[in-house]
Enzyme design. Structure first.
Site, PDB file in Angstrom:
ATOM      1  N   ARG A 188       0.829  -1.222   0.000  1.00  0.00           N
ATOM      2  CA  ARG A 188       0.000   0.000   0.000  1.00  0.00           C
ATOM      3  C   ARG A 188       0.859   1.267   0.000  1.00  0.00           C
ATOM      4  O   ARG A 188       0.484   2.281   0.603  1.00  0.00           O
ATOM      5  CB  ARG A 188      -0.962   0.034   1.199  1.00  0.00           C
ATOM      6  CG  ARG A 188      -1.748  -1.229   1.425  1.00  0.00           C
ATOM      7  CD  ARG A 188      -2.505  -1.660   0.204  1.00  0.00           C
ATOM      8  NE  ARG A 188      -3.190  -2.940   0.419  1.00  0.00           N
ATOM      9  CZ  ARG A 188      -3.793  -3.600  -0.547  1.00  0.00           C
ATOM     10  NH1 ARG A 188      -3.780  -3.165  -1.797  1.00  0.00           N
ATOM     11  NH2 ARG A 188      -4.404  -4.731  -0.291  1.00  0.00           N
TER      12      ARG A 188
ATOM     13  N   GLU B 131      -5.975 -12.202   8.417  1.00  0.00           N
ATOM     14  CA  GLU B 131      -5.718 -12.312   6.978  1.00  0.00           C
ATOM     15  C   GLU B 131      -4.610 -13.328   6.664  1.00  0.00           C
ATOM     16  O   GLU B 131      -3.679 -13.056   5.922  1.00  0.00           O
ATOM     17  CB  GLU B 131      -5.351 -10.928   6.405  1.00  0.00           C
ATOM     18  CG  GLU B 131      -6.466  -9.914   6.599  1.00  0.00           C
ATOM     19  CD  GLU B 131      -6.224  -8.579   5.919  1.00  0.00           C
ATOM     20  OE1 GLU B 131      -5.059  -8.162   5.826  1.00  0.00           O
ATOM     21  OE2 GLU B 131      -7.217  -7.956   5.485  1.00  0.00           O
TER      22      GLU B 131
ATOM     23  N   ARG C 299      -2.098  -6.275  17.250  1.00  0.00           N
ATOM     24  CA  ARG C 299      -3.165  -5.648  16.461  1.00  0.00           C
ATOM     25  C   ARG C 299      -4.503  -6.374  16.617  1.00  0.00           C
ATOM     26  O   ARG C 299      -4.545  -7.598  16.762  1.00  0.00           O
ATOM     27  CB  ARG C 299      -2.767  -5.609  14.977  1.00  0.00           C
ATOM     28  CG  ARG C 299      -1.605  -4.681  14.723  1.00  0.00           C
ATOM     29  CD  ARG C 299      -1.189  -4.721  13.286  1.00  0.00           C
ATOM     30  NE  ARG C 299      -1.864  -3.771  12.440  1.00  0.00           N
ATOM     31  CZ  ARG C 299      -2.423  -4.064  11.273  1.00  0.00           C
ATOM     32  NH1 ARG C 299      -2.465  -5.303  10.830  1.00  0.00           N
ATOM     33  NH2 ARG C 299      -2.961  -3.119  10.539  1.00  0.00           N
TER      34      ARG C 299
ATOM     35  N   ASP D 191     -12.073  -1.095   7.782  1.00  0.00           N
ATOM     36  CA  ASP D 191     -10.701  -0.985   7.301  1.00  0.00           C
ATOM     37  C   ASP D 191     -10.436   0.339   6.582  1.00  0.00           C
ATOM     38  O   ASP D 191     -10.397   0.378   5.358  1.00  0.00           O
ATOM     39  CB  ASP D 191     -10.418  -2.154   6.343  1.00  0.00           C
ATOM     40  CG  ASP D 191      -8.946  -2.291   6.033  1.00  0.00           C
ATOM     41  OD1 ASP D 191      -8.147  -1.590   6.666  1.00  0.00           O
ATOM     42  OD2 ASP D 191      -8.600  -3.110   5.163  1.00  0.00           O
TER      43      ASP D 191
ATOM     44  N   GLU E  53      -5.043   3.139  15.775  1.00  0.00           N
ATOM     45  CA  GLU E  53      -4.303   3.026  14.506  1.00  0.00           C
ATOM     46  C   GLU E  53      -5.063   3.752  13.401  1.00  0.00           C
ATOM     47  O   GLU E  53      -6.247   3.490  13.170  1.00  0.00           O
ATOM     48  CB  GLU E  53      -4.126   1.545  14.132  1.00  0.00           C
ATOM     49  CG  GLU E  53      -3.392   1.347  12.801  1.00  0.00           C
ATOM     50  CD  GLU E  53      -3.166  -0.134  12.435  1.00  0.00           C
ATOM     51  OE1 GLU E  53      -3.052  -0.986  13.338  1.00  0.00           O
ATOM     52  OE2 GLU E  53      -3.106  -0.429  11.226  1.00  0.00           O
TER      53      GLU E  53
ATOM     54  N   GLU F  54      -4.572   4.328   1.017  1.00  0.00           N
ATOM     55  CA  GLU F  54      -5.030   3.103   0.352  1.00  0.00           C
ATOM     56  C   GLU F  54      -6.440   3.254  -0.229  1.00  0.00           C
ATOM     57  O   GLU F  54      -6.666   2.973  -1.406  1.00  0.00           O
ATOM     58  CB  GLU F  54      -4.996   1.940   1.345  1.00  0.00           C
ATOM     59  CG  GLU F  54      -5.554   0.645   0.780  1.00  0.00           C
ATOM     60  CD  GLU F  54      -5.458  -0.525   1.742  1.00  0.00           C
ATOM     61  OE1 GLU F  54      -4.994  -0.348   2.883  1.00  0.00           O
ATOM     62  OE2 GLU F  54      -5.851  -1.633   1.328  1.00  0.00           O
TER      63      GLU F  54
ATOM     64  N   GLU G  77     -15.125  12.146  -0.353  1.00  0.00           N
ATOM     65  CA  GLU G  77     -16.262  11.388   0.179  1.00  0.00           C
ATOM     66  C   GLU G  77     -17.487  11.545  -0.728  1.00  0.00           C
ATOM     67  O   GLU G  77     -18.236  10.601  -0.945  1.00  0.00           O
ATOM     68  CB  GLU G  77     -16.578  11.880   1.597  1.00  0.00           C
ATOM     69  CG  GLU G  77     -17.676  11.079   2.264  1.00  0.00           C
ATOM     70  CD  GLU G  77     -17.891  11.481   3.718  1.00  0.00           C
ATOM     71  OE1 GLU G  77     -17.481  12.590   4.100  1.00  0.00           O
ATOM     72  OE2 GLU G  77     -18.485  10.679   4.459  1.00  0.00           O
TER      73      GLU G  77
HETATM   74  O1  GCW Z   1      -6.429  -2.883   4.591  1.00  0.00           O
HETATM   75  C1  GCW Z   1      -5.754  -4.053   4.643  1.00  0.00           C
HETATM   76  C2  GCW Z   1      -4.752  -3.866   3.582  1.00  0.00           C
HETATM   77  C3  GCW Z   1      -3.605  -4.828   3.715  1.00  0.00           C
HETATM   78  C4  GCW Z   1      -3.036  -4.686   5.122  1.00  0.00           C
HETATM   79  C5  GCW Z   1      -4.125  -4.987   6.122  1.00  0.00           C
HETATM   80  C6  GCW Z   1      -3.663  -4.789   7.551  1.00  0.00           C
HETATM   81  C7  GCW Z   1      -0.751  -4.933   5.788  1.00  0.00           C
HETATM   82  O2  GCW Z   1      -5.369  -3.982   2.338  1.00  0.00           O
HETATM   83  O3  GCW Z   1      -2.660  -4.494   2.745  1.00  0.00           O
HETATM   84  O4  GCW Z   1      -1.919  -5.526   5.317  1.00  0.00           O
HETATM   85  O5  GCW Z   1      -5.198  -4.115   5.921  1.00  0.00           O
HETATM   86  O6  GCW Z   1      -3.918  -3.719   8.085  1.00  0.00           O
HETATM   87  O7  GCW Z   1      -3.079  -5.680   8.119  1.00  0.00           O
END
Ligand code: GCW
Length: 665
Positions: free
Chosen positions: A147, A272, A305, A351, A373, A379, A497
Site C-alpha cells: 500500500r 488475513e 493488532r 478498514d 491506529e 489506500e 467522500e
Molecule cells: O487494509 C488491509 C490492507 C492490507 C493490510 C491490512 C492490515 C498490511 O489492504 O494491505 O496488510 O489491511 O492492516 O493488516
C-alpha cells in the site's frame, strides 16, 4: 540533493525581533541534545543568515544565546518528552527533564521562527497528548511497500537494511513532528523479514536504531508469530509449550543485547492468513503475554493488532457481520493482557474507509492498554493521486465521545491515558513515505504525515492551524499561497467522500489494489464488505434488529446509531438499510442525494484546480507543475467515479436525476 526536505526547508525569513543568537549553550552531551544543537545550527543559519557556535561553557553576559538546559530534577514539571521555552533577557532557554524534551523544544523553536511567530508567543510549557506517537511502515525487505504510493522503501533494498544519510533525514523529519517510535517493516512478516530477528541483521539494525536514538525514536519491528517454526528451530509456536517460551526468552535476550534502543514488537496474528495463537487453541492474550514476558526484562513492549476477522465469508450469509469481529474477539479478553502489552485498534471496525464509525472497542476495554491506529497512506482515499487531507477525519475520531465513563471519555482521553491511567498507549499510523525525492509521491500528501505527527502531539490543534503551519514551512508564508493551499486541503476529504461511495457504505473499489470505482467489486467476494444494493434499497442493517453491531456501543451512542432518525446521516448506510425514496434532513431523497453529491464532488475538484492555478508563480515551478498534473488526473478520475456510481444506481432503480444531468442509461 537527491531528496527534498519537506517542512524542514528552512526558507529565509524576515524575523521581526531578529535575534543574533551567537551562541548555543548546552549543559549536556546527550545524543538528542547534540542533534538539537545540529538542527538549530542548520535551521538558524538558513533562515536568519547567522552562524552560531555551540559549546557547553556558560555563555558570556553580552552574548545572545540559546540555552539548552536539562533539569533532571524537573521530571514532574516537564514529563519525559515535554519542554519549556522561556525568554531570559537576551537569551532563549529551552528547558526539559530529558534530551528528548530538549530536541522537541528546539524543533518547536525552529518551527515558530520559520512561521514568523513572535518569540514571546513561543514561550510556555508543552507536552505531548499521546505517550506513544508511532509510525508503522509496511515496507518489505525486497524494497517494495505494501500500500505504498511513493516509490520503494528507504529502509530495505535487496534484503538489506539501509542506513545512510537519508535515514538520518527521515529521523529528523519525523522527530520534528514528535514521532517517538517507528516500526520499519510490514506487519505481514514474510520471506527475509522473518530473519530480522536473527544475527544476520543485528549490526545493521544497531546502526539504524542508534541513528533513531539521536532523534528520540525507539525502533520497533514487526514479528512473525511462527518464527520458531519458520526459522527451523521448533515444530510448534504454541505459546503454552515450554520449549517455545524459552526459545522466545533466549531470542529476546539475544536481540535486545545486540540492538540498543529497541522498543519492542508489533504483531499481526490470526489476521488475513497470518499465523497466531488460534492454531493451538490459545487466545490472543495467551500469545501476546508469552511475548510480553520475554521482552519485559529489557523494558520492551508488545503491540498486538486487533484487525482480526473472518476473511472467508459467504456473501449469501447475512447473519455474519465483519464490523462486529474486533469487539467480539477482544472484548472478552479485557483484563487478561500484561502491562507491557498494548492492543492496536484501527479507527473504524472495517478498514480505513473514507467514512466509518469509530471502533466500539476504543474505550470499551477498561483494563487494557490501547493504541489508536490510523492510515496515512491513502489506500482507500485516492492513493496519493487524489488530494485527501486526512487530519479533519482524525480529529473527529479523537474528539469522539465513547461514553465509556462520565468524563474523559473521548478517544483522545483513552489513548492519552487520561481515561484509565495507562502508561502504554497512544497513536500509530501507517506511513505514506517511500524513496521518491519528495518522500510522499504527491507533494500535498506530505500534509498528512506532518498533520499526523502534530495531532498526535497535540490533539487540540485545529486542521486549519496544522495546514497553515505546514504550508508556511513547506512552500511559502505568502498569504495567498497559504489561503489557496489551505482551502484545497480542507475541502479535499469532503470532496473525496462525495464522489466515491456514499454515506458510510464504503468499498465500491476495484478488488486487490483498491483504486478506482467498482461498485460490485467486493459484492460477491469473501471479505465481508457488502453494500447489498437492489432496486429498492441499499445498506446493511446493523441495528439491534439486524446484525446487532450497534449494541457494541455504550449508551447513548447505541441508541443514536440504532435509530434511523437519529443516526448521523454521513453514516446512514453503514448502520441502516435504507430505501432510495427515504427523505434525508435536506429534504432530498436518498437517491437524489447520491446523484447530487457525486456532481458536487467533481465540481469541488474543479474549484481546487482553479485555486491551485491562482498560485502559479508564487511557489516552486516544479512542485506547481507536478501537483497540477495530479489534480488534473484527479478530476478525470473523480468524473469516472461520479459516472460509475450514478449510472449504477440509475440502472438499479430506473429513477431519473431531478435536474436531468447526464447519467449513462
Ligand atoms: O487494509 C488491509 C490492507 C492490507 C493490510 C491490512 C492490515 C498490511 O489492504 O494491505 O496488510 O489491511 O492492516 O493488516
Amino acid at each position: 540533493m537527491e531528496w527534498e526536505q519537506c517542512w524542514l526547508n528552512y526558507h529565509k525569513v524576515d524575523y521581526k525581533t531578529s535575534p543574533a543568537f551567537q551562541h548555543i549553550y548546552h549543559n549536556s552531551d546527550d545524543c538528542r541534545v547534540l542533534s538539537a544543537v545540529q538542527e538549530l545550527k542548520t535551521g538558524l543559519s538558513a533562515m536568519l543568515d547567522i552562524t552560531p557556535f555551540s559549546s557547553n561553557q556558560q555563555p558570556e553576559r553580552t552574548q545572545q544565546s540559546i540555552q539548552l538546559v536539562i533539569l533532571t530534577d524537573q521530571l514532574d514539571r516537564y514529563g519525559l518528552e515535554g519542554y519549556e521555552i522561556a525568554l531570559d533577557g537576551n537569551n532563549i532557554k529551552i528547558l526539559a527533564a530529558t534530551g528528548a524534551g530538549i530536541l522537541y523544544g528546539s524543533f518547536s523553536l525552529l518551527r515558530g521562527i520559520a512561521a514568523s511567530v513572535p518569540l514571546e508567543q513561543l514561550c510556555g510549557i508543552d507536552q505531548p497528548s499521546a505517550p506513544l506517537r508511532m509510525l508503522n511502515h509496511w515496507d518489505n525487505l525486497d524494497g517494495s511497500i505494501e500500500r505504498g504510493y511513493a516509490g520503494n522503501s528507504f529502509f530495505f533494498q535487496d534484503s538489506n537494511v539501509l542506513v545512510n544519510s537519508r535515514t538520518r533525514d527521515y529521523a529528523r523529519l519525523v522527530s520534528s513532528i514528535g514521532i517517538d517510535a517507528v516500526v520499519i517493516n510490514n506487519v505481514n512478516v514474510v520471506n527475509d523479514a522473518i530473519s530480522l530477528v536473527t544475527p544476520r541483521y543485528y549490526d545493521s539494525l544497531k546502526k539504524l536504531s542508534t541513528t533513531f536514538e539521536a532523534y528520540g525514536i525507539k525502533l520497533f519491528l514487526s514479528l512473525d508469530f511462527s518464527a520458531p517454526i519458520d526459522l527451523n528451530a521448533l515444530e510448534t509456536a504454541d505459546p503454552f509449550d515450554e520449549k517455545v517460551q524459552s526459545w522466545w526468552n533466549r531470542k529476546m535476550q539475544e536481540i535486545f543485547s545486540a540492538v540498543p534502543n529497541l522498543g519492542g514488537f508489533l504483531i499481526k496474528a490470526d489476521s488475513e492468513g497470518r499465523p497466531g495463537p488460534f492454531s493451538y487453541g490459545r487466545t490472543h492474550a495467551d500469545g501476546a503475554n508469552m511475548l510480553a514476558r520475554a521482552v519485559a526484562p529489557f523494558g520492551g513492549s508488545i503491540i498486538w493488532r486487533c484487525f482480526v476477522y473472518d476473511c472467508q465469508q459467504d456473501w449469501r450469509d447475512k447473519s455474519s457481520d465483519r464490523a462486529k469481529s474486533g469487539y467480539d474477539n477482544f472484548m472478552p479478553l479485557d483484563g487478561q493482557f500484561l502491562d507491557n502489552v498494548a492492543l492496536q485498534i484501527k479507527n473504524g471496525p472495517m478498514d480505513f474507509q473514507v467514512r466509518e464509525p469509530v471502533s466500539p472497542l476504543l474505550g470499551a476495554m477498561q483494563q487494557t492498554n490501547q493504541i489508536l491506529e490510523v492510515q496515512i497512506t491513502q489506500e482507500y482515499t485516492g492513493q496519493q493521486k487524489h488530494v485527501c487531507y486526512l487530519v479533519p477525519m482524525w480529529r473527529e475520531i479523537l474528539q469522539f465521545h465513547t461514553y465509556c465513563q462520565a468524563n474523559n471519555d473521548r478517544v483522545e482521553d483513552v489513548i492519552s491515558g487520561k481515561t484509565y491511567g495507562n502508561q502504554l498507549c497512544g497513536m500509530a499510523a501507517v506511513a505514506n513515505t517511500g524513496n521518491e525525492p519528495n518522500w510522499t509521491g504527491s507533494d500535498l500528501a506530505a500534509a498528512n504525515l506532518y498533520g499526523y505527527g502534530r495531532l498526535s502531539w497535540n490533539a487540540n490543534l485545529s486542521s486549519e492551524q496544522i495546514a497553515s503551519e505546514w504550508i508556511q514551512l513547506t512552500f511559502s508564508a505568502n498569504p495567498s499561497v497559504v489561503r489557496a493551499i489551505s482551502d484545497i486541503l480542507i475541502s479535499s476529504w469532503p470532496a473525496y467522500e462525495k464522489y466515491t461511495s456514499p454515506l458510510g457504505i464504503g468499498w465500491m473499489v476495484n478488488p486487490g489494489h483498491h483504486f478506482g470505482p467498482n461498485v460490485d467489486g467486493y459484492e460477491y467476494d469473501r471479505w465481508g464488505t457488502y453494500h447489498r444494493a437492489d432496486f429498492e434499497a441499499i445498506g446493511v442493517d446493523r441495528t439491534s434488529g439486524g446484525t446487532g453491531y450497534t449494541r457494541q456501543y455504550f449508551s447513548p451512542n447505541f441508541e443514536t446509531y440504532d435509530d434511523v432518525d437519529t443516526c448521523p446521516e454521513e453514516l446512514l448506510l453503514f448502520f441502516h438499510r435504507v430505501n432510495y425514496h427515504y427523505i434525508l434532513k435536506s429534504g432530498k431523497t436518498l437517491l437524489q442525494h447520491i446523484y447530487d453529491t457525486h456532481f458536487e464532488g467533481v465540481d469541488d475538484v474543479r474549484r481546487m484546480i482553479s485555486q491551485w492555478n491562482s498560485i502559479h508563480g508564487l511557489i516552486d515551478e516544479t512542485v506547481f507543475q507536478r501537483t497540477l498534473e495530479r489534480l488534473n488526473f484527479q478530476l478525470e478520475h473523480a468524473m469516472l467515479w461520479r459516472d460509475e456510481i450514478n449510472t449504477y444506481f440509475y440502472r438499479k432503480t430506473g429513477i431519473r436525476d431531478k435536474h436531468g444531468r447526464t447519467i449513462v442509461s
